[in-house]
Design an enzyme around this catalytic site. Structure first.
Site, PDB file in Angstrom:
ATOM      1  N   GLU A  45      -9.679  11.053  44.141  1.00 27.31           N
ATOM      2  CA  GLU A  45     -10.830  11.635  43.438  1.00 27.31           C
ATOM      3  C   GLU A  45     -10.352  12.878  42.688  1.00 27.31           C
ATOM      4  O   GLU A  45      -9.455  13.596  43.167  1.00 27.31           O
ATOM      5  CB  GLU A  45     -11.880  12.043  44.476  1.00 27.31           C
ATOM      6  CG  GLU A  45     -13.048  12.862  43.957  1.00 27.31           C
ATOM      7  CD  GLU A  45     -13.947  13.413  45.082  1.00 27.31           C
ATOM      8  OE1 GLU A  45     -13.439  13.648  46.205  1.00 27.31           O
ATOM      9  OE2 GLU A  45     -15.152  13.568  44.834  1.00 27.31           O
ATOM     10  N   ASN A 105     -18.801  12.816  38.461  1.00 31.26           N
ATOM     11  CA  ASN A 105     -17.557  12.706  39.228  1.00 31.26           C
ATOM     12  C   ASN A 105     -17.193  11.229  39.152  1.00 31.26           C
ATOM     13  O   ASN A 105     -17.831  10.403  39.808  1.00 31.26           O
ATOM     14  CB  ASN A 105     -17.807  13.162  40.677  1.00 31.26           C
ATOM     15  CG  ASN A 105     -16.539  13.206  41.496  1.00 31.26           C
ATOM     16  OD1 ASN A 105     -15.551  12.536  41.171  1.00 31.26           O
ATOM     17  ND2 ASN A 105     -16.561  13.972  42.579  1.00 31.26           N
ATOM     18  N   LYS A 122     -19.725   8.704  40.938  1.00 32.63           N
ATOM     19  CA  LYS A 122     -19.983   8.971  42.361  1.00 32.63           C
ATOM     20  C   LYS A 122     -21.484   9.077  42.636  1.00 32.63           C
ATOM     21  O   LYS A 122     -22.188   9.877  42.020  1.00 32.63           O
ATOM     22  CB  LYS A 122     -19.287  10.267  42.772  1.00 32.63           C
ATOM     23  CG  LYS A 122     -19.366  10.606  44.248  1.00 32.63           C
ATOM     24  CD  LYS A 122     -18.541  11.852  44.516  1.00 32.63           C
ATOM     25  CE  LYS A 122     -18.521  12.244  45.969  1.00 32.63           C
ATOM     26  NZ  LYS A 122     -17.659  13.455  46.179  1.00 32.63           N
ATOM     27  N   GLU A 141     -20.791  20.422  44.755  1.00 38.94           N
ATOM     28  CA  GLU A 141     -20.799  19.222  43.910  1.00 38.94           C
ATOM     29  C   GLU A 141     -22.171  18.971  43.304  1.00 38.94           C
ATOM     30  O   GLU A 141     -22.264  18.520  42.161  1.00 38.94           O
ATOM     31  CB  GLU A 141     -20.339  18.002  44.718  1.00 38.94           C
ATOM     32  CG  GLU A 141     -18.866  18.044  45.064  1.00 38.94           C
ATOM     33  CD  GLU A 141     -18.365  16.733  45.605  1.00 38.94           C
ATOM     34  OE1 GLU A 141     -17.805  16.721  46.705  1.00 38.94           O
ATOM     35  OE2 GLU A 141     -18.531  15.701  44.938  1.00 38.94           O
ATOM     36  N   CYS A 167     -14.986   9.277  47.716  1.00 34.21           N
ATOM     37  CA  CYS A 167     -15.085  10.299  48.742  1.00 34.21           C
ATOM     38  C   CYS A 167     -16.282  10.177  49.684  1.00 34.21           C
ATOM     39  O   CYS A 167     -16.292   9.333  50.555  1.00 34.21           O
ATOM     40  CB  CYS A 167     -15.041  11.680  48.101  1.00 34.21           C
ATOM     41  SG  CYS A 167     -14.498  12.909  49.266  1.00 34.21           S
ATOM     42  N   ASN A 192     -11.380  14.082  48.214  1.00 33.41           N
ATOM     43  CA  ASN A 192     -10.938  15.471  48.394  1.00 33.41           C
ATOM     44  C   ASN A 192     -11.798  16.001  49.536  1.00 33.41           C
ATOM     45  O   ASN A 192     -12.999  16.246  49.321  1.00 33.41           O
ATOM     46  CB  ASN A 192     -11.241  16.346  47.170  1.00 33.41           C
ATOM     47  CG  ASN A 192     -10.423  16.053  45.932  1.00 33.41           C
ATOM     48  OD1 ASN A 192     -10.212  16.955  45.131  1.00 33.41           O
ATOM     49  ND2 ASN A 192      -9.986  14.844  45.720  1.00 33.41           N
TER      50      ASN A 192
HETATM   51  N1  ING Z   1     -15.899  15.734  50.271  1.00 36.77           N
HETATM   52  C1  ING Z   1     -16.276  15.555  51.624  1.00 36.77           C
HETATM   53  C2  ING Z   1     -16.337  14.099  52.071  1.00 36.77           C
HETATM   54  O1  ING Z   1     -17.371  13.468  52.128  1.00 36.77           O
HETATM   55  C3  ING Z   1     -17.629  16.229  53.526  1.00 36.77           C
HETATM   56  C4  ING Z   1     -17.516  16.296  52.023  1.00 36.77           C
HETATM   57  C5  ING Z   1     -16.621  16.733  54.352  1.00 36.77           C
HETATM   58  C6  ING Z   1     -18.713  15.609  54.076  1.00 36.77           C
HETATM   59  C7  ING Z   1     -16.729  16.632  55.739  1.00 36.77           C
HETATM   60  C8  ING Z   1     -18.843  15.484  55.468  1.00 36.77           C
HETATM   61  C9  ING Z   1     -17.858  16.028  56.311  1.00 36.77           C
HETATM   62  O2  ING Z   1     -15.278  13.632  52.450  1.00 36.77           O
HETATM   63  C10 ING Z   1     -16.306  15.131  49.136  1.00 36.77           C
HETATM   64  N2  ING Z   1     -15.702  15.535  48.008  1.00 36.77           N
HETATM   65  O3  ING Z   1     -17.192  14.289  49.101  1.00 36.77           O
END
Ligand code: ING
Length: 307
Positions: A45, A105, A122, A141, A167, A192
């Protein structure tokens, strides 16, 4: 039908690192992939820039320089040319600014002939839109992107039915089943994922990596498809994102895994005939699903407790 598939994990991109430098790193991994017989290559991503949604800016237009207004463009054309020369298909994620001024995205799937044959924006945007002082780390985001308008689609590329997610999408079973209902055989997921939790007490990186792998393995198994999940990871201006790039088979087993947190190629041979067993037995959707009982999934967004 067999295909050698690669995942090109990308280490941290610092905010002052230009796109040309990043594309050069991508091309080095593509060269290695070619040398190892890879026919289809998956990048992360937001492959071209640092994960800028960690930063707050009042005027969002100040961040338009993180976005691409055309694709391919001067910075990415050499990558497209290299892939075409190798006869290699590939996907990568980037930040898209449309002619109408909309910010997405986005991920694209490029055929070995160099054509963009599928575009995905996304759907599930995590985090928040406004600055939240109680957070140790911002995850904005929802401030910088619109939720995608493409939905989940597939394309037949290099003989296989392929679909894309990005992601946070991997955490939602709806993503996987929407692709599974189209017969998908390979799902690409660039991600990411910050290591720090920014609300509750540190949940620990192990738990985050477990949830990442659980989501991808479950999605692949429950839809009898291969999955290639590839991180942009490591340190970006002092902020850590975990690695954990994996290739997963239709039984939900990890068949390739990145060892480090930098630029790293993972490779696996996919035998798409292996998708058929699950799709014709346990996950023969036509034989077993009872859609008359699933209305809540599309008619209700949040939880309603009535007991
Ligand atoms: N990043 C993370 C993901 O879904 C996140 C946000 C991190 C959500 C940890 C829940 C727990 O992997 C992105 N960019 O979506």
């Amino acid at each position: 039908m067999n295909m050698i598939v690669g995942g090109a994990q990308i280490g941290g991109i610092q905010k002052d690192e230009g796109r040309e430098a990043v594309v050069a790193r991508m091309m080095a991994l593509m060269q290695e992939a070619h040398d190892r017989g890879v026919e289809f290559l998956v990048y992360p991503e937001m492959t071209l820039t640092t994960f800028f949604p960690r930063f707050y800016v009042e005027d969002r237009a100040e961040f338009d320089h993180w976005f691409e207004t055309e694709m391919p463009n001067a910075a990415t054309q050499p990558l497209f040319d290299m892939a075409k020369g190798f006869g290699m298909g590939f996907t990568f994620g980037y930040c898209e600014l449309t002619p109408e001024g909309l910010h997405y995205n986005t991920s694209i799937l490029v055929s070995p002939e160099g054509e963009i044959v599928l575009t995905y924006r996304k759907t599930h945007l995590p985090g928040h839109a406004e600055y939240e002082a109680e957070r140790t780390h911002q995850h904005l985001e929802k401030r910088y992107f619109l939720a995608g308008d493409t939905g989940f689609n597939v394309v037949r590329n290099q003989g296989a039915i392929m679909g894309m997610a990005i992601c946070n999408d991997r955490r939602w079973p709806e993503t996987w089943r929407s692709l599974g209902l189209q017969g998908v055989e390979l799902v690409t997921i660039g991600y990411n994922t910050p290591s720090q939790n920014n609300l509750s007490a540190e949940e620990g990186i192990e738990r985050r990596v477990y949830h990442h792998e659980l989501s991808v393995c479950a999605g692949a198994y429950q839809n009898s498809t291969y999955a290639v999940a590839v991180a942009k990871c490591g340190m970006e201006d002092g902020n850590h994102m975990f690695a954990g790039s994996i290739i997963v088979d239709p039984d939900g087993f990890v068949i390739a895994r990145a060892q480090g947190e930098g630029d790293e190629l993972i490779v696996a041979e996919c035998d798409f005939d292996k998708c058929a067993f699950g799709k014709s037995t346990v996950f023969n959707f036509d034989a077993h699903r009872r859609i008359e009982h699933y209305d809540r999934i599309t008619e209700q967004t949040g939880v309603k407790i009535e007991v």
